[in-house]
Design a protein around this motif. Sequence first.
Motif, mmCIF file in Angstrom:
data_model
loop_
_atom_site.group_PDB
_atom_site.id
_atom_site.type_symbol
_atom_site.label_atom_id
_atom_site.label_comp_id
_atom_site.label_asym_id
_atom_site.label_seq_id
_atom_site.Cartn_x
_atom_site.Cartn_y
_atom_site.Cartn_z
ATOM 1 N N SER A 245 -28.507 18.820 11.797
ATOM 2 C CA SER A 245 -28.202 20.203 11.414
ATOM 3 C C SER A 245 -28.858 20.588 10.090
ATOM 4 C CB SER A 245 -26.691 20.420 11.323
ATOM 5 O OG SER A 245 -26.134 19.621 10.288
ATOM 6 N N THR A 246 -29.044 19.615 9.199
ATOM 7 C CA THR A 246 -29.721 19.868 7.920
ATOM 8 C C THR A 246 -31.109 19.242 7.875
ATOM 9 O OG1 THR A 246 -28.784 17.879 6.895
ATOM 10 C CG2 THR A 246 -27.510 19.921 6.706
ATOM 11 N N MET A 247 -31.474 18.506 8.949
ATOM 12 C CA MET A 247 -32.744 17.796 9.013
ATOM 13 C C MET A 247 -32.922 16.882 7.804
ATOM 14 S SD MET A 247 -34.149 18.198 11.855
ATOM 15 C CE MET A 247 -35.686 17.379 11.491
ATOM 16 N N ARG A 248 -31.872 16.108 7.534
ATOM 17 C CA ARG A 248 -31.896 15.149 6.445
ATOM 18 C C ARG A 248 -31.323 13.810 6.914
ATOM 19 N NH1 ARG A 248 -34.693 18.540 4.930
ATOM 20 N NH2 ARG A 248 -34.820 19.593 2.903
ATOM 21 N N VAL A 249 -31.945 12.722 6.443
ATOM 22 C CA VAL A 249 -31.344 11.408 6.631
ATOM 23 C C VAL A 249 -30.492 11.162 5.396
ATOM 24 C CG1 VAL A 249 -33.411 10.274 5.692
ATOM 25 C CG2 VAL A 249 -31.757 8.953 7.024
ATOM 26 N N GLN A 250 -29.221 10.813 5.630
ATOM 27 C CA GLN A 250 -28.255 10.777 4.542
ATOM 28 C C GLN A 250 -27.601 9.408 4.411
ATOM 29 O OE1 GLN A 250 -25.681 13.940 5.937
ATOM 30 N NE2 GLN A 250 -26.722 15.475 4.663
ATOM 31 N N LEU A 251 -27.346 9.024 3.175
ATOM 32 C CA LEU A 251 -26.547 7.842 2.856
ATOM 33 C C LEU A 251 -25.338 8.332 2.070
ATOM 34 C CD1 LEU A 251 -29.384 5.350 1.862
ATOM 35 C CD2 LEU A 251 -28.011 5.320 3.959
ATOM 36 N N ILE A 252 -24.166 8.100 2.649
ATOM 37 C CA ILE A 252 -22.921 8.622 2.082
ATOM 38 C C ILE A 252 -22.094 7.462 1.546
ATOM 39 C CG2 ILE A 252 -20.851 9.993 2.574
ATOM 40 C CD1 ILE A 252 -22.471 11.107 5.036
ATOM 41 N N PHE A 253 -21.682 7.583 0.300
ATOM 42 C CA PHE A 253 -20.921 6.524 -0.363
ATOM 43 C C PHE A 253 -19.488 6.998 -0.594
ATOM 44 C CE2 PHE A 253 -25.312 5.830 -1.244
ATOM 45 C CZ PHE A 253 -25.489 4.467 -1.378
ATOM 46 N N GLU A 254 -18.539 6.048 -0.523
ATOM 47 C CA GLU A 254 -17.141 6.406 -0.754
ATOM 48 C C GLU A 254 -16.908 6.834 -2.200
ATOM 49 O OE1 GLU A 254 -14.561 3.296 0.495
ATOM 50 O OE2 GLU A 254 -14.830 3.708 2.630
ATOM 51 N N GLY A 255 -17.590 6.229 -3.116
ATOM 52 C CA GLY A 255 -17.497 6.591 -4.535
ATOM 53 C C GLY A 255 -18.883 6.724 -5.119
ATOM 54 N N LYS A 256 -18.958 6.866 -6.403
ATOM 55 C CA LYS A 256 -20.258 6.974 -7.063
ATOM 56 C C LYS A 256 -20.947 5.618 -7.065
ATOM 57 C CE LYS A 256 -22.443 8.534 -11.357
ATOM 58 N NZ LYS A 256 -22.225 9.130 -12.704
ATOM 59 N N PRO A 257 -22.177 5.548 -6.568
ATOM 60 C CA PRO A 257 -22.882 4.254 -6.526
ATOM 61 C C PRO A 257 -23.111 3.706 -7.940
ATOM 62 C CG PRO A 257 -24.005 5.908 -5.196
ATOM 63 C CD PRO A 257 -22.975 6.631 -5.997
ATOM 64 N N GLU A 258 -23.201 2.399 -8.032
ATOM 65 C CA GLU A 258 -23.501 1.750 -9.303
ATOM 66 C C GLU A 258 -24.924 2.098 -9.755
ATOM 67 O OE1 GLU A 258 -21.422 0.015 -11.195
ATOM 68 O OE2 GLU A 258 -19.846 0.480 -9.733
ATOM 69 N N PRO A 259 -25.224 1.979 -11.038
ATOM 70 C CA PRO A 259 -26.551 2.334 -11.536
ATOM 71 C C PRO A 259 -27.699 1.640 -10.809
ATOM 72 C CG PRO A 259 -25.053 2.020 -13.364
ATOM 73 C CD PRO A 259 -24.306 1.605 -12.133
ATOM 74 N N ASP A 260 -27.527 0.348 -10.467
ATOM 75 C CA ASP A 260 -28.619 -0.349 -9.780
ATOM 76 C C ASP A 260 -28.838 0.203 -8.368
ATOM 77 O OD1 ASP A 260 -26.183 -1.279 -8.976
ATOM 78 O OD2 ASP A 260 -26.639 -3.414 -9.180
ATOM 79 N N ILE A 261 -27.747 0.648 -7.718
ATOM 80 C CA ILE A 261 -27.872 1.250 -6.392
ATOM 81 C C ILE A 261 -28.561 2.611 -6.512
ATOM 82 C CG2 ILE A 261 -26.630 2.117 -4.374
ATOM 83 C CD1 ILE A 261 -26.521 -0.888 -4.651
ATOM 84 N N ARG A 262 -28.173 3.368 -7.515
ATOM 85 C CA ARG A 262 -28.806 4.677 -7.711
ATOM 86 C C ARG A 262 -30.297 4.515 -7.998
ATOM 87 N NH1 ARG A 262 -24.216 5.676 -11.007
ATOM 88 N NH2 ARG A 262 -25.502 5.892 -12.888
ATOM 89 N N ALA A 263 -30.648 3.478 -8.714
ATOM 90 C CA ALA A 263 -32.060 3.230 -9.012
ATOM 91 C C ALA A 263 -32.839 2.947 -7.723
ATOM 92 C CB ALA A 263 -32.192 2.064 -9.979
ATOM 93 N N ILE A 264 -32.232 2.200 -6.820
ATOM 94 C CA ILE A 264 -32.870 1.913 -5.529
ATOM 95 C C ILE A 264 -33.068 3.206 -4.745
ATOM 96 C CG2 ILE A 264 -32.557 0.807 -3.278
ATOM 97 C CD1 ILE A 264 -31.095 -1.467 -4.740
ATOM 98 N N LEU A 265 -32.027 4.021 -4.694
ATOM 99 C CA LEU A 265 -32.103 5.290 -3.965
ATOM 100 C C LEU A 265 -33.218 6.173 -4.514
ATOM 101 C CD1 LEU A 265 -28.265 5.931 -3.785
ATOM 102 C CD2 LEU A 265 -29.751 5.725 -1.782
ATOM 103 N N LYS A 266 -33.258 6.299 -5.834
ATOM 104 C CA LYS A 266 -34.268 7.158 -6.453
ATOM 105 C C LYS A 266 -35.679 6.616 -6.255
ATOM 106 C CE LYS A 266 -31.093 8.905 -9.994
ATOM 107 N NZ LYS A 266 -30.746 8.915 -11.446
ATOM 108 N N SER A 267 -35.807 5.304 -6.226
ATOM 109 C CA SER A 267 -37.136 4.707 -6.049
ATOM 110 C C SER A 267 -37.702 4.989 -4.667
ATOM 111 C CB SER A 267 -37.073 3.194 -6.292
ATOM 112 O OG SER A 267 -36.375 2.539 -5.245
ATOM 113 N N HIS A 268 -36.820 5.337 -3.711
ATOM 114 C CA HIS A 268 -37.255 5.676 -2.357
ATOM 115 C C HIS A 268 -37.125 7.177 -2.083
ATOM 116 C CE1 HIS A 268 -37.913 1.560 -0.913
ATOM 117 N NE2 HIS A 268 -36.866 1.216 -1.642
ATOM 118 N N ALA A 269 -37.117 7.967 -3.163
ATOM 119 C CA ALA A 269 -37.147 9.440 -3.082
ATOM 120 C C ALA A 269 -35.889 10.057 -2.491
ATOM 121 C CB ALA A 269 -38.373 9.909 -2.292
ATOM 122 N N PHE A 270 -34.764 9.338 -2.550
ATOM 123 C CA PHE A 270 -33.493 9.936 -2.155
ATOM 124 C C PHE A 270 -32.943 10.728 -3.331
ATOM 125 C CE2 PHE A 270 -33.787 7.110 1.371
ATOM 126 C CZ PHE A 270 -32.978 7.638 2.364
#
Length: 308
Positions: A245-270
């Motif tokens: 419906s939004t033409m997006r691949v999404q990763l949904i987390f129950e809480g705020k991801p840890e900094p190292d996880i956020r770094a991984i996401l950003k490194s892959h253009a999420f």
Amino acid sequence: MSYEINEDMARLAHEMRSDREYVPGSATAEYQRQVDEARRIAEEVKAQCKTTAQRNRVDGMLDKYERTLAFYINRDNEIGTWCPSILIAGGSNFPVKKKERQNDAWRANLANYDKAVELLDNIRDYGHNAPINSRDPEALTALRKKLERVKGQHEHMKAVNLFYRENDTLDGCPDIGPLEKAAIEGRMRQWNDRKPYLTWQIGNVRKQIQQIEKRIAEMEAAVQENAQPVAMEDLPGITYHENSSTMRVQLIFEGKPEPDIRAILKSHAFKWCPSQGAWQRQLTENGKRAARQVLDEMRMLNGGKSDD
């Protein structure tokens, strides 16, 4: 809608710099003149837009232009009331420091005028450069029309080349107008080109056709699959969703991801999308591949932590 111009402030500012009588409503009239011209431009641009979302985008930019212009005018008049001109106050005991502060404020306020000018320029350019957003409900229809137009351009270029190859001239070519004919002949004389449209030009259009066809296929596949969110069993608290419906691949987390996880996401253009409550990027094969890489890296990270 038009925004209000403070006529009382405009009158006071006028009286601080001129001994001529202020014409009531003149500041509002000048603002409305500029707004009417911007609206005329916006209507021309909207006629070139392909989807309702694009036309709504133009309306949004127009509203921001009107608001920014009104702010600039009102601020300019407010600053104008701070200090009279030397013609009104006279040179004796003239408040020089106060005038300097006024001039500095006027110069700073020019940034608001520049912002309004930039917004109007963006409106002018939008009709030709408006992207077709994958989240737009009319995106598939618009892309199919674009594909038809680009294919027509491709066939036109080949037809003109064929006519020239058979006749060694563009005179009498039924597929070409006088302006296009003059432009092509001028370029051929300047660069000694052997045909109207060169191989790389036709190749670029063919590549554009392939890109549009690929995007249409990806969108159609996503709509047809209508994939549901999938909870990752080996990564508790994480849900994977190919959201058609939004033409997006999404990763949904129950809480705020840890900094190292956020770094991984950003490194892959999420990117984080607050309205969706998800980290996401465009739903394409590249996007899905990137999501798999993110999940794999998170598994390795979790495995490393568990080993500790």
